[in-house]
Design an enzyme around this catalytic site. Structure first.
Site, short mmCIF file in Angstrom:
data_model
loop_
_atom_site.label_atom_id
_atom_site.label_comp_id
_atom_site.label_asym_id
_atom_site.label_seq_id
_atom_site.Cartn_x
_atom_site.Cartn_y
_atom_site.Cartn_z
CG HIS A 150 41.98 48.11 46.26
ND1 HIS A 150 42.20 48.10 44.81
CD2 HIS A 150 43.34 47.92 46.81
CE1 HIS A 150 43.47 47.85 44.61
NE2 HIS A 150 43.99 47.66 45.75
CE LYS A 580 44.49 58.66 39.55
NZ LYS A 580 45.83 59.42 39.22
#
Length: 919
Positions: A150, A580
């Site tokens: 990532h 998020k």
């Protein structure tokens, strides 16, 4: 630059010395390379920044902004590089100082440091937990940091190698009594490396491929894991042997996992061939290490048959070696030479190399790592038979453990794909086979047809049918998985993770697909060569996770699959997307609740649970101190089973240096041990009343967060214009796209660039927004009594303490004045004032709440080490933010020159280095 160093504690004088010499070398290099005028300008800006940081002098702030706004591009780039490198060099020096302090503690026989294995074992023994109980727990334990690709690691591999060279030179200065000539030579060597850094491009000029990420991940095995994991096992065995009074041989309970080459969720570049490459390349690295260690071992074992009597097994092994008259009376060298030749033959057959090994005699390859282990054990047993146990317990013992842990595959690779892709593949397979219209089936009907296919001997995939590109790519991946397991063993690809898992059918779909390639089957003999793992990510998914698992375990077919996996079922929890989706406090609380619910479900059916925590580097993605995070898990949720992702720049900061890497592995083990033997006190503080209060605070924080991020239409405009989100995708820091879909939606943006962008503008919004409102409204209703309750929670409840402490760190790294400068980038300034005003007010509420709850007079009041580190960086970090704003203004005004874009990317690099855990 050394004038900014103000370290007064005597124990920190070595760190001050290291920082001073590094700053001096850097300053000399800058002056030599850029000229006196540019160097003087950089020094003047640094002095302005120091005045601003030390006193928050408004005049210094105005002068700093004015000076930075008038810099030409050449001088701006020199300034960015200078200040960025100071942060990089500070990171190196601070890591070495942590190592230094740990060594001093050990040298003086001080009490073992919190987080060390020794401290954990001592604490358990002090609670009357017997060594046999610890051994029994370790026998059922699995601890795995899992490296992912990532993208938040901005530094190139070349830069990391220079950092390692600087680290080695500083260690040499620290440990050796140098003559003046040696000290001068060391200084000159530092100057050469820093000069190399200065003349090396920091930012990649090309987009990373998955193959590049495989190579980057392999770096940490070469530098740390292959060396330190065996030593860690040996030290722990010796410690437990001393406590129990008997020899101890621990099972392999620590594994270093990887997603690199197997994670295709949102990464279109991962396919069957890429996964084959990843596994083969990793195999080559492992076998190369064994080859090199055996070569050294052969040189060490020079014992002669004139002086020692080897056992018969060793003699037979030596007789299999190629004839060598020079070694006829040195059977160990012959035996090890034969082992080395077989390793080479094995490497040629199954490994992918980027360099050629030395020529050796021809020998048959090993069929398995177990065969290599047996041969090495023969050497060890023979050495012990004639009084050479000390030799057996050196390099050979470490090599034996390395082969046992890393096998012929180095690291188990996890496969991962989005649930929507599995549904798409199953739908097409059904359609081409003339079966049900799968997309139109409800959940109950899907379970029926999937269980039917799982039990059916008829194949669903037909080699003579043409499938769409996406489906064929998935089919090839499944075939590659079966092929690689057949070649390297089932340990090489042990896990299949389902992103966005929302139902039981999501898991059954993968079971059906694995059944097609023989990795899972119910008949005639049940087998499951791979774990099928749900990943619960959003707030809704976390809330439903317990119910989904309960319904899954109610299926006899799934219980059969779990039984074939040793009655262990893994569940992955996603920190990034839940944050998020719902904000910091809600994400943490929903994760905690999900774990509590899952513990009940698993205990109810008698299945062992392993949780896989998908944590990122920054607090907004589940980051923070690993030890505190593990021991704060709900009682019953660890039990010796834990996997944790290691992502982005965190991998290098944790594992590039061997000592730091060893320390971080110890932290995971010690925390897992502590969490696996919970005290009565831990259960006592986790009360329904506290759960009710956390739920209340979470709900209000969630409402505040959602109201800003999702219910305010102009917010996306503010985010796009007030952060470098649009510039980050061009930074070449990963192979995967930054968004799932090409839309302007926050929901479709990946959590990594979302968090990374907020860190760049020094707001770190995902790490605190909503908490201040929740606390302020609670205190407005409860007054002093409510504050006392919150302070008690912070003192007693690990969950709340870790949540608040991590947020305090994020708030300390944020800077609302700097964030205000980024709001100037928003074209509609009325919109900017509205949105930023809400953010600023919530930030102040969060700061006030944290200080009230902790009782600290200022942020990081109980963490002077981190506070000092941050203070030392701010004079170099803050100007980078101001300069980034100026450069973004120029870029967005229409100047799209390559040099300007490069300068912006350099500021992103430098700010990430200064913050460390930025993504």
């Amino acid at each position: 630059m050394s004038s900014a160093l103000e370290l007064i504690a005597e124990k920190d004088l070595p760190l001050a010395r290291d920082l001073e010499i590094l700053a001096d070398v850097l300053e000399s290099t800058i002056r030599e390379q850029t000229g006196n005028a540019a160097a003087d300008q950089i020094g003047a800006i640094r002095d302005l920044a120091i005045r601003y940081v030390e006193g928050r002098d408004p005049e210094a702030s105005v002068a700093l902004a004015r000076t930075l706004s008038t810099l030409d591009l050449s001088n701006a780039m020199a300034l960015v590089r200078a200040f960025s490198y100071f942060s990089h060099l500070s990171n190196i020096a601070e890591d070495l100082h942590h190592n230094r302090r740990r060594r001093i503690h050990k040298m003086h026989g001080s009490e073992a440091q919190r987080g060390s294995i020794e401290a954990a074992i001592n604490a358990l023994i002090a609670r009357d937990i017997k060594p046999s109980e610890i051994l029994a727990m370790l026998g059922e334990t699995l601890i795995a940091p899992v490296l992912t690709a990532h993208p938040t690691e901005v530094k190139r591999k070349t830069i990391l190698e220079c950092h390692a060279a600087i680290s080695e030179l500083l260690v040499a200065r620290d440990r050796n009594a140098m003559t003046r000539e040696e000290e001068r030579a060391n200084r000159e060597a530092l100057e050469r490396v820093v000069l190399t850094l200065w003349q090396t491009r920091e930012i990649r000029t090309f987009k990373l491929k998955v193959q590049d990420e495989v190579e980057n991940g392999a770096t940490f095995f070469r530098s740390t894991f292959l060396h330190e994991v065996p030593r860690l096992y040996i030290d722990l065995e010796d410690k437990l042997a001393a406590l129990s009074g008997a020899d101890v041989e621990l099972p392999n309970f620590v594994h270093i996992g990887s997603w690199i080459g197997g994670d295709r969720d949102g990464n279109p570049f991962v396919n069957g061939d890429v996964m084959r490459y990843a596994v083969s390349r990793q195999s080559g690295i492992a076998l190369d290490y064994y080859y090199q260690q055996c070569s050294k071992l052969g040189a060490e074992l020079s014992m002669s048959t004139r002086l020692v009597q080897v056992d018969q097994a060793l003699q037979r092994l030596a007789e299999q070696a190629a004839e060598d008259e020079r070694k006829t009376e040195e059977p160990y060298r012959l035996a090890v030479g034969h082992i080395t030749a077989r390793i080479f033959a094995t490497a040629i057959k199954i490994g992918t190399f980027h360099h050629q090994l030395h020529d050796v005699a021809r020998a048959p390859e090993y069929e398995s790592a177990a065969e290599l282990e047996r041969d090495l054990q023969i050497v060890s047993d023979s050495l012990k038979s004639h009084g050479a146990a000390k030799l057996a317990n050196g390099r050979l013992r470490r090599l034996l453990r390395a082969v046992s842990v890393f096998g012929f595959y180095l690291a188990p690779v996890d496969m991962r794909q989005h649930a929507g892709m599995h549904e798409k593949v199953i739908s097409e397979l059904f359609q081409k086979a003339g079966l049900e219209d799968y997309p139109k089936l409800d959940e109950a009907s899907r379970r029926v047809v999937l269980l039917r296919e799982l039990a059916s001997p008829r194949p669903l995939i037909c080699p003579h049918v043409d499938y769409t590109e996406d489906t064929q790519k998935e089919v090839d991946i499944y075939a590659a998985a079966a092929e690689l397991q057949a070649r390297y063993g089932s340990e090489v690809l042990p896990n299949y993770i389902i992103s966005n898992c929302e139902s039981v059918s999501d898991l059954l779909e993968v079971a059906v697909l694995m059944n097609e390639v023989g990795l899972i089957q119910l008949t005639p003999i049940p087998k499951a060569k791979i774990n099928v793992i749900p990943l619960f990510e959003t707030t809704a998914d976390l809330r439903n996770s317990g119910q989904i698992m309960a319904e899954l375990f109610a299926l006899p077919q799934w219980r059969t699959i779990v039984a074939a996996r040793g009655q262990v079922q893994e569940v992955m929890l996603g920190y990034s997307d839940s944050n998020k989706d719902g904000g910091y406090l809600t994400s943490n609380w929903e994760l905690y609740k999900a774990e509590l619910n899952l513990v009940k479900v698993f205990e109810g059916v008698g299945i062992k649970m392993r949780l896989f925590h998908g944590r990122g580097g920054t607090v907004g993605r589940g980051g923070g101190p690993a030890f505190d995070a593990i021991v704060a898990q709900p009682v019953g949720s660890v039990n010796g089973q834990i996997r944790i992702t290691e992502q982005g720049e965190v991998i290098a900061s944790k594992f590039a240096d061997r000592e730091v890497g060893r320390r971080n592995l110890e932290i995971m083990i010690s925390a897992t041990l502590e969490a696996s033997f919970p005290t009565d006190e831990q259960a006592r503080v986790d009360t329904p009343e506290r759960h009710k209060l956390a739920e209340r605070l979470s709900l209000r924080a969630y409402q505040a967060y959602r109201d800003l991020v999702y219910a305010t239409p102009e917010f996306i405009t503010y985010f796009r214009e007030a952060t470098p989100i649009n510039e980050i995708p061009n930074l070449n820091i990963g192979s995967r796209p930054s968004a799932r879909k090409n839309t302007n939606s926050i929901a479709d943006l990946r959590a990594i660039p979302w968090v990374f962008s907020w860190s760049q503008c020094r707001l770190m919004l995902p790490g605190w927004f909503g908490f201040g409102t929740a606390i302020a409204e609670y205190l407005a209703e409860t007054d002093e009594a409510g504050l006392a309750v919150l302070q008690e929670l912070y003192r007693e409840w690990p969950f709340f303490q870790v949540t608040v402490s991590n947020m305090e760190m994020v708030l300390a790294k944020s800077d609302i004045a700097i964030a205000a400068r980024y709001s100037e980038l928003v074209q509609d300034q009325d919109l900017a004032r509205r949105i930023f005003g809400r953010i600023r007010d919530e930030w102040q509420r969060a700061v006030d709440a944290v200080l009230a709850i902790t009782g600290h007079k200022e942020l990081l009041g109980d963490n002077p080490m981190l506070a000092r580190s941050l203070d030392n960086r701010l004079p170099y970090l803050d100007p980078l933010n101001h300069l980034q704003v100026e450069l973004l203004k120029r870029l967005r005004a229409g100047d799209e020159s390559e040099d300007l874009q490069h300068a912006v990317h350099l500021t992103i690099n430098g700010i990430a280095a200064g913050l460390r855990n930025s993504g």
